[in-house]
Design a protein around this motif. Structure first.
Motif, PDB file in Angstrom:
ATOM      1  N   GLN A  58      47.646 -17.083 -27.157  1.00  0.00           N
ATOM      2  CA  GLN A  58      48.480 -18.183 -27.520  1.00  0.00           C
ATOM      3  C   GLN A  58      49.501 -17.344 -28.783  1.00  0.00           C
ATOM      4  OE1 GLN A  58      48.722 -22.495 -27.682  1.00  0.00           O
ATOM      5  NE2 GLN A  58      47.170 -23.020 -25.573  1.00  0.00           N
ATOM      6  N   GLN A  59      48.300 -17.314 -29.673  1.00  0.00           N
ATOM      7  CA  GLN A  59      48.736 -16.894 -30.634  1.00  0.00           C
ATOM      8  C   GLN A  59      49.595 -15.395 -30.771  1.00  0.00           C
ATOM      9  OE1 GLN A  59      49.456 -17.939 -33.908  1.00  0.00           O
ATOM     10  NE2 GLN A  59      50.335 -16.181 -35.086  1.00  0.00           N
ATOM     11  N   LEU A  60      49.653 -14.699 -30.361  1.00  0.00           N
ATOM     12  CA  LEU A  60      49.765 -13.033 -29.673  1.00  0.00           C
ATOM     13  C   LEU A  60      51.239 -13.630 -28.918  1.00  0.00           C
ATOM     14  CD1 LEU A  60      49.764 -10.735 -29.730  1.00  0.00           C
ATOM     15  CD2 LEU A  60      48.690 -10.418 -26.883  1.00  0.00           C
ATOM     16  N   SER A  61      51.708 -14.570 -28.232  1.00  0.00           N
ATOM     17  CA  SER A  61      52.935 -14.916 -27.719  1.00  0.00           C
ATOM     18  C   SER A  61      53.402 -15.454 -28.858  1.00  0.00           C
ATOM     19  CB  SER A  61      52.957 -16.079 -26.617  1.00  0.00           C
ATOM     20  OG  SER A  61      54.073 -17.042 -26.234  1.00  0.00           O
ATOM     21  N   ASN A  62      53.333 -16.063 -30.079  1.00  0.00           N
ATOM     22  CA  ASN A  62      54.102 -16.831 -31.152  1.00  0.00           C
ATOM     23  C   ASN A  62      54.641 -15.902 -31.739  1.00  0.00           C
ATOM     24  OD1 ASN A  62      53.737 -19.255 -29.979  1.00  0.00           O
ATOM     25  ND2 ASN A  62      51.906 -19.736 -31.481  1.00  0.00           N
ATOM     26  N   VAL A  63      53.405 -14.271 -32.157  1.00  0.00           N
ATOM     27  CA  VAL A  63      53.593 -13.331 -32.939  1.00  0.00           C
ATOM     28  C   VAL A  63      55.003 -12.769 -32.872  1.00  0.00           C
ATOM     29  CG1 VAL A  63      52.789 -11.211 -33.798  1.00  0.00           C
ATOM     30  CG2 VAL A  63      51.486 -13.744 -34.546  1.00  0.00           C
ATOM     31  N   PHE A  64      54.546 -12.293 -31.295  1.00  0.00           N
ATOM     32  CA  PHE A  64      55.436 -11.769 -30.526  1.00  0.00           C
ATOM     33  C   PHE A  64      57.477 -12.368 -30.537  1.00  0.00           C
ATOM     34  CE2 PHE A  64      52.832  -8.013 -29.160  1.00  0.00           C
ATOM     35  CZ  PHE A  64      53.350  -7.322 -30.020  1.00  0.00           C
ATOM     36  N   GLY A  65      57.202 -13.447 -30.021  1.00  0.00           N
ATOM     37  CA  GLY A  65      58.140 -14.339 -30.180  1.00  0.00           C
ATOM     38  C   GLY A  65      59.211 -15.039 -31.373  1.00  0.00           C
ATOM     39  N   GLY A  66      58.389 -14.435 -32.320  1.00  0.00           N
ATOM     40  CA  GLY A  66      58.632 -14.806 -33.284  1.00  0.00           C
ATOM     41  C   GLY A  66      59.658 -13.482 -34.360  1.00  0.00           C
ATOM     42  N   ARG A  67      60.010 -13.403 -35.417  1.00  0.00           N
ATOM     43  CA  ARG A  67      60.521 -12.597 -36.864  1.00  0.00           C
ATOM     44  C   ARG A  67      59.108 -11.672 -37.296  1.00  0.00           C
ATOM     45  NH1 ARG A  67      65.878 -13.101 -36.340  1.00  0.00           N
ATOM     46  NH2 ARG A  67      66.779 -15.759 -36.307  1.00  0.00           N
ATOM     47  N   THR A  68      58.290 -11.803 -36.921  1.00  0.00           N
ATOM     48  CA  THR A  68      57.054 -11.137 -37.453  1.00  0.00           C
ATOM     49  C   THR A  68      57.570  -9.492 -36.987  1.00  0.00           C
ATOM     50  OG1 THR A  68      55.669 -12.450 -36.455  1.00  0.00           O
ATOM     51  CG2 THR A  68      54.789 -10.810 -36.711  1.00  0.00           C
ATOM     52  N   PRO A  69      57.150  -8.415 -38.294  1.00  0.00           N
ATOM     53  CA  PRO A  69      57.544  -7.418 -37.775  1.00  0.00           C
ATOM     54  C   PRO A  69      56.362  -6.350 -37.298  1.00  0.00           C
ATOM     55  CG  PRO A  69      57.159  -8.153 -41.025  1.00  0.00           C
ATOM     56  CD  PRO A  69      56.325  -8.723 -39.393  1.00  0.00           C
ATOM     57  N   MET A  70      56.637  -5.552 -36.263  1.00  0.00           N
ATOM     58  CA  MET A  70      56.965  -4.250 -35.710  1.00  0.00           C
ATOM     59  C   MET A  70      55.199  -4.576 -35.190  1.00  0.00           C
ATOM     60  SD  MET A  70      58.461  -5.505 -32.581  1.00  0.00           S
ATOM     61  CE  MET A  70      60.120  -5.121 -32.514  1.00  0.00           C
ATOM     62  N   GLU A  71      55.070  -3.673 -36.299  1.00  0.00           N
ATOM     63  CA  GLU A  71      53.701  -3.417 -37.138  1.00  0.00           C
ATOM     64  C   GLU A  71      52.395  -4.871 -36.686  1.00  0.00           C
ATOM     65  OE1 GLU A  71      52.769   0.005 -39.875  1.00  0.00           O
ATOM     66  OE2 GLU A  71      54.899   0.827 -39.422  1.00  0.00           O
ATOM     67  N   GLU A  72      52.785  -5.561 -37.856  1.00  0.00           N
ATOM     68  CA  GLU A  72      52.021  -6.781 -37.727  1.00  0.00           C
ATOM     69  C   GLU A  72      51.863  -7.379 -36.003  1.00  0.00           C
ATOM     70  OE1 GLU A  72      52.516  -9.813 -40.141  1.00  0.00           O
ATOM     71  OE2 GLU A  72      53.586  -8.241 -41.616  1.00  0.00           O
ATOM     72  N   ARG A  73      52.672  -6.980 -35.703  1.00  0.00           N
ATOM     73  CA  ARG A  73      52.728  -8.135 -34.330  1.00  0.00           C
ATOM     74  C   ARG A  73      51.654  -6.731 -33.533  1.00  0.00           C
ATOM     75  NH1 ARG A  73      58.665  -8.257 -31.716  1.00  0.00           N
ATOM     76  NH2 ARG A  73      59.561  -9.711 -33.735  1.00  0.00           N
ATOM     77  N   PHE A  74      52.089  -5.600 -33.546  1.00  0.00           N
ATOM     78  CA  PHE A  74      50.707  -4.320 -32.452  1.00  0.00           C
ATOM     79  C   PHE A  74      49.345  -4.488 -33.488  1.00  0.00           C
ATOM     80  CE2 PHE A  74      55.252  -3.305 -30.614  1.00  0.00           C
ATOM     81  CZ  PHE A  74      54.485  -3.668 -29.384  1.00  0.00           C
ATOM     82  N   ALA A  75      49.276  -5.159 -34.600  1.00  0.00           N
ATOM     83  CA  ALA A  75      48.219  -5.163 -35.263  1.00  0.00           C
ATOM     84  C   ALA A  75      47.260  -6.273 -34.485  1.00  0.00           C
ATOM     85  CB  ALA A  75      48.090  -5.478 -36.851  1.00  0.00           C
ATOM     86  N   GLN A  76      47.852  -7.482 -33.433  1.00  0.00           N
ATOM     87  CA  GLN A  76      47.154  -8.569 -33.163  1.00  0.00           C
ATOM     88  C   GLN A  76      47.057  -7.748 -31.825  1.00  0.00           C
ATOM     89  OE1 GLN A  76      47.084 -11.538 -34.157  1.00  0.00           O
ATOM     90  NE2 GLN A  76      47.948 -11.051 -35.888  1.00  0.00           N
TER      91      GLN A  76
END
Length: 175
Positions: free
Chosen positions: A91-109
């Motif tokens: 669920q948290q990964l979905s939220n990170v990729f669904g928001g305005r999180t910078p790309m590098e931070e998305r893939f850090a998850q």
């Protein structure tokens, strides 16, 4: 004056119709996916529920992507993607990729690797479809990406994550 009133009514009607459509669509359950790409335009990803099979000959699925999305041009240029179907613990990964999180931070998850296209594959996804985009059809605000599946990865026993009625739900198998 009457013409202006009619235009206002038509705009209101369109807005009401769009909201009714969104409300109705919230009652359709859908798998939650993180769609990723990597290539000449860079690495990118977004959360999507608008993914479904098209045919098994050749194995093809479709992914809907808003042309106004910040990731649009990256997918357009790379022409490859991976659909990573999320498990109940994502669920948290979905939220990170669904928001305005910078790309590098998305893939850090999460934990990522690659299959044949080079797109990021989530190691513990329920299933991952590594694809080449073979056709793009524009409808309204979105492009429908028709994607030929080149390779798959499956994690048997993993429980899926569903989005329904504007909330996450877990799927469980019954014996």
């Amino acid at each position: 004056m009457a013409e202006k009133k009619q235009q206002t009514k038509a705009v209101k009607s369109l807005t009401e119709t769009q909201q009714q459509f969104r409300n109705a669509m919230s009652h359709l359950a859908a798998a939650v996916n993180v769609v990723t790409t990597d290539g000449v335009a860079g690495r990118s990803g977004f959360t999507a529920s608008a993914v479904c099979s098209v045919t098994d000959s050749p194995p093809t699925l479709l992914v809907c992507l808003n042309r106004n999305a910040s990731v649009y041009s990256v997918f357009q240029e790379n022409q490859v993607l991976c659909v990573n179907t999320l498990a109940q613990n994502h669920q948290q990964l979905s939220n990170v990729f669904g928001g305005r999180t910078p790309m590098e931070e998305r893939f850090a998850q999460g934990s990522w690797h690659q299959l044949c296209t080079g797109s990021p594959v989530l190691k513990d996804a329920v299933v991952a479809f590594d694809c080449q985009i073979c056709q793009i059809v524009s409808v309204g605000t979105h492009d429908i990406l028709c994607c030929q599946i080149l390779e798959t990865q499956m994690n048997h026993g993993t429980q899926g994550l569903i989005y329904f009625d504007r909330a996450y739900h877990n799927l469980t198998r019954h014996p």
